[in-house]
Design a protein around this motif. Structure first.
Motif, short mmCIF file in Angstrom:
data_model
loop_
_atom_site.label_atom_id
_atom_site.label_comp_id
_atom_site.label_asym_id
_atom_site.label_seq_id
_atom_site.Cartn_x
_atom_site.Cartn_y
_atom_site.Cartn_z
N GLY A 1 0.93 -1.31 -0.11
CA GLY A 1 0.20 0.00 0.12
C GLY A 1 0.84 1.08 0.06
O GLY A 1 2.15 1.21 0.15
N VAL B 1 -5.46 0.09 2.87
CA VAL B 1 -5.77 1.60 2.00
C VAL B 1 -6.46 2.44 3.10
O VAL B 1 -7.33 1.83 3.87
CB VAL B 1 -6.71 1.29 1.02
CG1 VAL B 1 -8.14 0.56 1.42
CG2 VAL B 1 -7.10 2.65 0.27
N PHE C 1 -2.55 -1.01 -7.80
CA PHE C 1 -1.90 -2.01 -7.18
C PHE C 1 -2.32 -3.57 -7.70
O PHE C 1 -1.62 -4.19 -7.83
CB PHE C 1 -1.92 -2.06 -5.68
CG PHE C 1 -1.06 -1.13 -4.93
CD1 PHE C 1 0.34 -1.77 -4.55
CD2 PHE C 1 -0.93 0.07 -4.96
CE1 PHE C 1 1.11 -1.24 -3.82
CE2 PHE C 1 -0.04 0.83 -4.02
CZ PHE C 1 0.94 0.11 -3.67
N LYS D 1 0.37 0.74 7.34
CA LYS D 1 0.66 -0.51 7.17
C LYS D 1 1.35 -1.09 8.40
O LYS D 1 1.15 -2.23 8.93
CB LYS D 1 1.36 -0.73 6.02
CG LYS D 1 0.79 -0.70 4.62
CD LYS D 1 1.71 -1.05 3.31
CE LYS D 1 2.99 -0.32 3.18
NZ LYS D 1 2.87 0.90 3.44
N VAL E 1 -8.45 -6.61 0.66
CA VAL E 1 -8.35 -5.38 1.18
C VAL E 1 -8.45 -5.28 2.73
O VAL E 1 -9.18 -5.76 3.09
CB VAL E 1 -9.19 -4.35 0.36
CG1 VAL E 1 -8.96 -3.02 0.72
CG2 VAL E 1 -9.19 -4.49 -1.15
N PHE F 1 -3.88 -5.74 0.57
CA PHE F 1 -3.68 -4.21 0.10
C PHE F 1 -4.23 -3.31 1.34
O PHE F 1 -5.48 -3.19 1.49
CB PHE F 1 -4.42 -4.09 -1.34
CG PHE F 1 -4.36 -2.50 -1.51
CD1 PHE F 1 -3.23 -1.79 -1.91
CD2 PHE F 1 -5.44 -1.83 -1.77
CE1 PHE F 1 -3.21 -0.36 -2.22
CE2 PHE F 1 -5.46 -0.18 -2.14
CZ PHE F 1 -4.62 0.22 -2.24
N GLY G 1 5.94 1.79 1.28
CA GLY G 1 5.27 2.49 0.54
C GLY G 1 5.90 3.71 -0.07
O GLY G 1 6.68 4.25 0.28
N ALA H 1 -0.74 5.09 4.75
CA ALA H 1 -2.12 4.15 4.90
C ALA H 1 -2.08 3.43 6.28
O ALA H 1 -3.09 3.02 6.47
CB ALA H 1 -2.07 3.22 3.67
N THR I 1 -6.03 4.01 -6.43
CA THR I 1 -4.95 3.38 -5.92
C THR I 1 -5.12 1.87 -5.96
O THR I 1 -4.06 1.00 -6.14
CB THR I 1 -4.59 4.03 -4.59
OG1 THR I 1 -4.38 5.39 -4.65
CG2 THR I 1 -3.17 3.47 -4.20
N ALA I 2 -6.11 1.46 -5.60
CA ALA I 2 -6.63 0.01 -5.46
C ALA I 2 -6.31 -0.64 -6.86
O ALA I 2 -5.91 -1.86 -6.98
CB ALA I 2 -7.79 -0.32 -4.73
N TYR J 1 -3.33 -8.44 -5.56
CA TYR J 1 -3.49 -9.03 -4.14
C TYR J 1 -4.88 -9.64 -3.97
O TYR J 1 -5.50 -9.81 -4.87
CB TYR J 1 -3.55 -7.44 -3.21
CG TYR J 1 -4.52 -6.45 -3.73
CD1 TYR J 1 -5.86 -6.60 -3.68
CD2 TYR J 1 -4.08 -5.42 -4.50
CE1 TYR J 1 -6.77 -5.72 -4.02
CE2 TYR J 1 -4.95 -4.43 -5.16
CZ TYR J 1 -6.07 -4.56 -4.70
OH TYR J 1 -6.97 -3.72 -5.20
#
Length: 520
Positions: A107, A223, A238, A113, A247, A221, A195, A111, A234-235, A244
């Motif tokens: 990500g 977000v 990726f 992570k 989510v 992922f 990221g 975000a 963005t999703a 991936y």
């Protein structure tokens, strides 16, 4: 997060409530309001179009036209469609059949992570797993140190052979972490990757190289749910660049409009698997589409509330408290223990928000002072054990001492004692089966238990002296009996021997009009 959407939908449903039949104009107007509500919530336009089209199609079908309550049926349709666009069913982690299960997080920077990696590790630990955190974010300043601190907070070891801050190869770190997990018998490996502030070729290449090196069982992922429409873009980027399996939504407790959560599943086809809704390490759980839909429609989320309570409350202690309530031995010490257990559940405003129909009290919940519980706790802890066990001994001098010790006013102490005394009486009343004070069946309610109300009417039907068959003599006899009969007290305050006006009695007791039938 979904406050704006919830309020708008509630207003929409209110406009059609009470209608016995919905016309095409009603359906079109409702669909238009739903469309506006979704767009205002920042839901992606293609998702809005598809959602509204499905709602209108079902609303014009037999399930609404033949329903006894069309408005409720519309709410059910919207709920069903919300569950669908949120993923339909709860998606759970897939674990490897052999060797450690590898979970890779990807990500953009910011975000959440690194924090989420620790939350996921704690959640897995509570499921009986032995996770290992891997510090493969070697770009962001202090990312390795942050993961180590978070790992220590949740009691999960961190594999961090490189210091980071631009030093080291993240691919080598991720690959070596798998061997480290095998040596130390960890069954889950969580790889925290770097990221960027935006999508770029270097970011995608590094994430793809790590994925190829460790062959993860799950790529998640991560977000930020607060970034709106950009989250969908963005999703998708990726998904195309790295790929991936699911989510994870972070910052669901924010004040953004939340359209990302309603858009990502439909746009990418990948399910939302987890959600993070707070700053605490425990503010993390599986994402349940049906429960989220219930929250949006102000139907509450009782299942999550029950699950949290089951994790926090001790069953044996709960049974002891129930027994104390029934015997009238519930003390301020017991009350304090329950308050402390409630605090373990988390924010009181969040807990109250999980109850159905609390959307109308959103302003009060938002302004709820969480420190009020701390103030109550301070007052109780300023008492001696004897005072907690028996508040009746609290005279003026003792209350002044408690107020001074807790940093509160004497009026605050008085108010707490008064509320506790009233609550204890009510709980004891409920525990003894008497019902709520002032309600039917409760002693002191004004007309006693159920039989009490009937006894009044039955007195007229009881056997008395033989009545004369002569109407004149019978009337004279009844008058004489009434004069001799003492004025007996009855639940309604009507003198003995007089006819009872049940409608009037029900009105004086603030009961529904048709409750007089029950009294009769």
């Amino acid at each position: 997060m979904f406050a704006t959407l919830s309020d708008r939908l509630a207003t929409t449903f209110k406009n059609i409530r009470g209608k016995g039949r919905l016309t095409d104009a009603d359906i079109d107007a409702t669909a238009r309001e739903i469309r506006i509500a979704l767009l205002e919530a920042d839901v992606a336009l293609p998702v809005v179009r598809e959602f509204v089209a499905r709602v209108k199609e079902r609303a014009r079908g037999e399930e609404v036209s033949q329903a006894l309550n069309p408005a409720q049926q519309i709410v059910k349709i919207v709920n069903d469609e919300l569950v669908t666009i949120l993923g339909g069913e709860t998606r759970r982690l897939r674990y490897a059949k052999t060797g450690p299960t590898v979970i890779m997080l990807a990500g953009l920077q910011g975000a959440g992570k690194t924090t989420l990696a620790a939350k996921l590790a704690l959640w897995l630990k509570e499921q009986g797993k032995a996770p290992l955190l891997v510090a493969a974010d070697l770009q962001r300043p202090n990312a390795v140190n942050q993961l180590q601190v978070n790992g220590e907070r949740v009691g999960v070891p961190v594999y961090a052979p490189q210091p980071g801050n631009g030093v080291g190869d993240p691919v080598d770190v991720a690959r070596d972490a798998i061997e480290e997990a095998k040596r130390k018998l960890h069954d889950v490996v969580i790889v925290d990757t770097a990221g960027r502030l935006g999508i770029d070729e270097e970011l995608m290449k590094q994430a793809a190289d790590i994925k190829a090196a460790v062959n993860p069982d799950e790529v998640l992922f991560v977000v930020d749910a607060m970034i709106g429409q950009d989250a969908v873009n963005t999703a998708q980027a990726f998904l195309d660049g790295v790929g991936y399996d699911g989510v994870v939504l972070t910052k669901l407790d924010g004040d953004a409009r939340g359209g990302a959560a309603l858009s990502i599943v439909q746009i990418t086809g990948k399910p939302v698997m987890f959600a993070s809704n707070g700053e605490k390490m425990t503010d993390f759980d599986l994402f349940h589409p049906d429960r989220m839909a219930g929250r949006i429609l102000d139907m509450g989320d009782m299942l999550t509330l029950i699950e949290q309570a089951e994790k926090t409350f001790d069953q044996g202690q709960a049974e002891q408290d129930a027994a104390k309530l029934a015997s009238g031995e519930f003390t301020l010490e017991d009350f304090l223990k329950q308050m402390q257990q409630l605090r373990k559940l988390g924010s009181m405003s969040k807990l109250m928000g999980m109850l159905p129909g609390m959307g109308q009290f959103r302003d009060q919940l938002d302004n709820f002072d969480e420190r009020e519980i701390d103030r109550i706790q301070a007052i109780i802890q300023s008492m001696t054990p004897a005072e907690r066990a028996n508040p009746k001994i609290l005279d003026g001098a003792r209350r002044a001492r408690i107020a001074k010790g807790s940093g509160r006013q004497v009026s605050d102490v008085n108010q707490l004692i008064q509320r506790f005394t009233e609550a204890s009486k009510m709980m004891k009343q409920l525990a003894s089966g008497g019902g709520m004070p002032g309600m039917p069946g409760a002693p002191g309610a004004g007309f006693g238990k159920r039989a009490g109300a009937k006894q009044v009417a039955q007195k007229k039907k009881g056997k008395g002296a033989r009545k004369s068959g002569n109407p004149a003599k019978a009337a004279q006899q009844a008058k004489t009996d009434a004069e001799k009969k003492p004025a007996a007290a009855n639940p309604f305050g009507v003198p003995g021997g007089e006819e009872i006006d049940y409608e009037k009695a029900a009105a004086e007791l603030n009961l529904p009009g048709d409750f007089s039938k029950f009294l009769k």
